[in-house]
Motif scaffolding. Structure first.
Motif, mmCIF file in Angstrom:
data_model
loop_
_atom_site.group_PDB
_atom_site.id
_atom_site.type_symbol
_atom_site.label_atom_id
_atom_site.label_comp_id
_atom_site.label_asym_id
_atom_site.label_seq_id
_atom_site.Cartn_x
_atom_site.Cartn_y
_atom_site.Cartn_z
ATOM 1 N N GLU A 17 84.284 55.115 10.021
ATOM 2 C CA GLU A 17 85.000 55.642 11.188
ATOM 3 C C GLU A 17 84.133 55.548 12.440
ATOM 4 N N THR A 18 82.864 55.920 12.307
ATOM 5 C CA THR A 18 81.932 55.826 13.437
ATOM 6 C C THR A 18 81.685 54.367 13.810
ATOM 7 N N LEU A 19 81.616 53.521 12.790
ATOM 8 C CA LEU A 19 81.390 52.088 13.005
ATOM 9 C C LEU A 19 82.498 51.475 13.850
ATOM 10 N N ASN A 20 83.722 51.933 13.631
ATOM 11 C CA ASN A 20 84.878 51.374 14.330
ATOM 12 C C ASN A 20 85.234 52.142 15.605
ATOM 13 N N GLY A 21 84.364 53.098 15.987
ATOM 14 C CA GLY A 21 84.631 53.885 17.179
ATOM 15 C C GLY A 21 84.496 53.068 18.454
ATOM 16 N N ALA A 22 84.945 53.633 19.540
ATOM 17 C CA ALA A 22 84.936 52.922 20.822
ATOM 18 C C ALA A 22 83.530 52.815 21.401
ATOM 19 N N VAL A 23 82.636 53.719 21.000
ATOM 20 C CA VAL A 23 81.281 53.749 21.558
ATOM 21 C C VAL A 23 80.264 53.469 20.459
ATOM 22 N N ALA A 24 79.323 52.556 20.746
ATOM 23 C CA ALA A 24 78.249 52.278 19.792
ATOM 24 C C ALA A 24 77.336 53.501 19.687
ATOM 25 N N ASN A 25 76.988 53.893 18.458
ATOM 26 C CA ASN A 25 76.168 55.089 18.286
ATOM 27 C C ASN A 25 75.256 54.904 17.074
ATOM 28 N N GLY A 26 74.157 54.183 17.274
ATOM 29 C CA GLY A 26 73.240 53.901 16.182
ATOM 30 C C GLY A 26 72.577 55.149 15.629
ATOM 31 N N MET A 46 83.292 49.879 18.813
ATOM 32 C CA MET A 46 82.613 48.633 18.435
ATOM 33 C C MET A 46 81.106 48.784 18.624
ATOM 34 N N ILE A 47 80.334 48.439 17.597
ATOM 35 C CA ILE A 47 78.885 48.590 17.695
ATOM 36 C C ILE A 47 78.267 47.383 18.399
ATOM 37 N N GLN A 48 77.093 47.628 18.965
ATOM 38 C CA GLN A 48 76.317 46.565 19.593
ATOM 39 C C GLN A 48 74.914 46.574 18.998
ATOM 40 N N SER A 49 74.335 45.396 18.889
ATOM 41 C CA SER A 49 72.941 45.291 18.476
ATOM 42 C C SER A 49 72.036 45.548 19.673
ATOM 43 N N MET A 50 70.810 46.025 19.410
ATOM 44 C CA MET A 50 69.847 46.155 20.492
ATOM 45 C C MET A 50 69.105 44.838 20.724
ATOM 46 N N THR A 51 69.251 43.890 19.795
ATOM 47 C CA THR A 51 68.629 42.584 19.940
ATOM 48 C C THR A 51 69.511 41.690 20.803
ATOM 49 N N GLY A 52 68.925 41.037 21.793
ATOM 50 C CA GLY A 52 69.734 40.170 22.640
ATOM 51 C C GLY A 52 68.913 39.352 23.615
ATOM 52 N N PHE A 53 69.577 38.379 24.232
ATOM 53 C CA PHE A 53 68.934 37.525 25.228
ATOM 54 C C PHE A 53 69.973 37.107 26.256
ATOM 55 N N GLY A 54 69.596 37.176 27.531
ATOM 56 C CA GLY A 54 70.482 36.751 28.600
ATOM 57 C C GLY A 54 69.704 36.012 29.669
ATOM 58 N N LYS A 55 70.313 34.974 30.225
ATOM 59 C CA LYS A 55 69.642 34.172 31.243
ATOM 60 C C LYS A 55 70.663 33.705 32.269
ATOM 61 N N ALA A 56 70.244 33.634 33.537
ATOM 62 C CA ALA A 56 71.106 33.124 34.608
ATOM 63 C C ALA A 56 70.229 32.529 35.698
ATOM 64 N N THR A 57 70.778 31.532 36.404
ATOM 65 C CA THR A 57 70.014 30.804 37.426
ATOM 66 C C THR A 57 70.862 30.597 38.674
ATOM 67 N N ILE A 58 70.204 30.588 39.821
ATOM 68 C CA ILE A 58 70.886 30.267 41.077
ATOM 69 C C ILE A 58 69.959 29.422 41.949
ATOM 70 N N GLN A 59 70.539 28.465 42.646
ATOM 71 C CA GLN A 59 69.772 27.624 43.562
ATOM 72 C C GLN A 59 70.041 28.074 44.993
ATOM 73 N N LEU A 60 69.014 28.592 45.641
ATOM 74 C CA LEU A 60 69.106 28.977 47.046
ATOM 75 C C LEU A 60 68.572 27.827 47.905
ATOM 76 N N PRO A 61 68.740 27.869 49.217
ATOM 77 C CA PRO A 61 68.323 26.755 50.076
ATOM 78 C C PRO A 61 66.868 26.321 49.882
ATOM 79 N N THR A 62 65.966 27.277 49.676
ATOM 80 C CA THR A 62 64.545 26.911 49.588
ATOM 81 C C THR A 62 63.899 27.243 48.243
ATOM 82 N N LYS A 63 64.658 27.801 47.307
ATOM 83 C CA LYS A 63 64.058 28.182 46.029
ATOM 84 C C LYS A 63 65.104 28.311 44.940
ATOM 85 N N LYS A 64 64.624 28.200 43.727
ATOM 86 C CA LYS A 64 65.467 28.362 42.537
ATOM 87 C C LYS A 64 65.078 29.676 41.867
#
Length: 286
Positions: free
Chosen positions: A229-238, A1-19
């Protein structure tokens, strides 16, 4: 399965004195171009963090950021009282009395009037921050996989179009051969000379063999199949997909140079157009 190099990820956590907020953005790149922005407090963790990001994302122009928002009532910034008093005393020497408020405003803006008490890394906090970093990286991986699915559908469409244009091109081959044969016979007839028919047929066969596109059709078909065949392979290989498109281009170009037929050349141009669209999108594949 291929993957794009374009992407965005975000995550947040609240600690006792800071976010804590972690953001990861990536675009296509030949290799890994990593830019890390993080508070100076955590700089000693940067090397290990870079290794973690590199092993997870592999390629792309990556911007990684950690943001800290203080939610505590207390602050680590303190007024440097001796320094401020010294500034006030000096300012009073050059100003009239009764301007203490204005002098205070001036003194507090002077160098070293404020001091920041440096915090030490809390190991428990960093363990929790690590979970947020991992969550953000997993989120961008999910984004990349979703984009990869869209790219896969696009590639399958374009490969199917090239295959159809190639089939249409081969359907015109008999018409092309007949047109070439008729044109040569007409040219010889205009010369008004006697021609050995057997010799003419031999020369015609030799000439047509040079224009035959059967080998190109076989090789192009193999490249199209290998791409899928390469497109459907287990490893993305651009990179591998990029190499295959180069080989596809060679066969299509050879078909165009051999076609010697207006309608076939139009179909070759359409194949080239589809291939260019594939090449543009392959640059985004991990």
């Amino acid at each position: 399965m291929i993957q794009s190099m374009t992407g965005f990820g975000k995550a947040t956590i609240q600690l006792p004195t800071k976010k804590i907020t972690v953001e990861v953005k990536s675009l296509n790149s030949k290799g890994l171009d990593l830019n890390v922005r993080m508070p100076s407090l955590y700089r000693e963790m940067e090397l290990g963090l870079r290794t973690q990001i590199a092993s997870t994302l592999e390629r792309g122009k990556v911007d990684f950021s950690i943001f800290i928002e203080s939610t505590a009532e207390q602050t680590s910034t303190r007024v440097n009282v001796p320094i401020v008093k010294a500034y006030m005393d000096q300012l009073k020497e050059i100003c009239n009395e009764g301007y203490e408020t204005e002098l205070m405003k001036m003194a507090i803006r002077m160098p070293d009037a404020l001091k920041i008490e440096r915090d030490e890394i809390d190991e428990n906090d960093w363990i929790q921050i690590q979970t947020v970093i991992e969550e953000a990286l997993q989120n961008i991986l999910t984004f990349r996989k979703d984009e990869g699915l869209s790219l896969e559908k696009e590639f399958q469409l374009r490969i199917g179009n090239i295959r159809q244009y190639m089939t249409d091109t081969l359907a015109l081959d008999s018409e092309r051969v007949k047109a070439i044969k008729d044109r040569l016979q007409t040219a010889i007839g205009e010369l008004k000379v006697n021609v050995d028919e057997n010799r003419f047929e031999q020369e015609l066969i030799y000439y047509l063999e040079k224009l035959d596109i059967t080998e190109e059709k076989v090789r192009l078909t193999n490249h199209l199949d290998y791409f899928l065949e390469t497109l459907n392979g287990a490893v993305a290989n651009g990179r591998k997909l990029g190499f295959i498109t180069q080989e596809m281009g060679r066969e299509i170009n050879t078909m165009g140079s051999k076609s010697n037929h207006a309608q076939m050349q139009k179909l070759v141009v359409q194949m080239k157009d589809e291939l260019e669209k594939i090449k543009e999108q392959v640059l985004n594949v991990l």
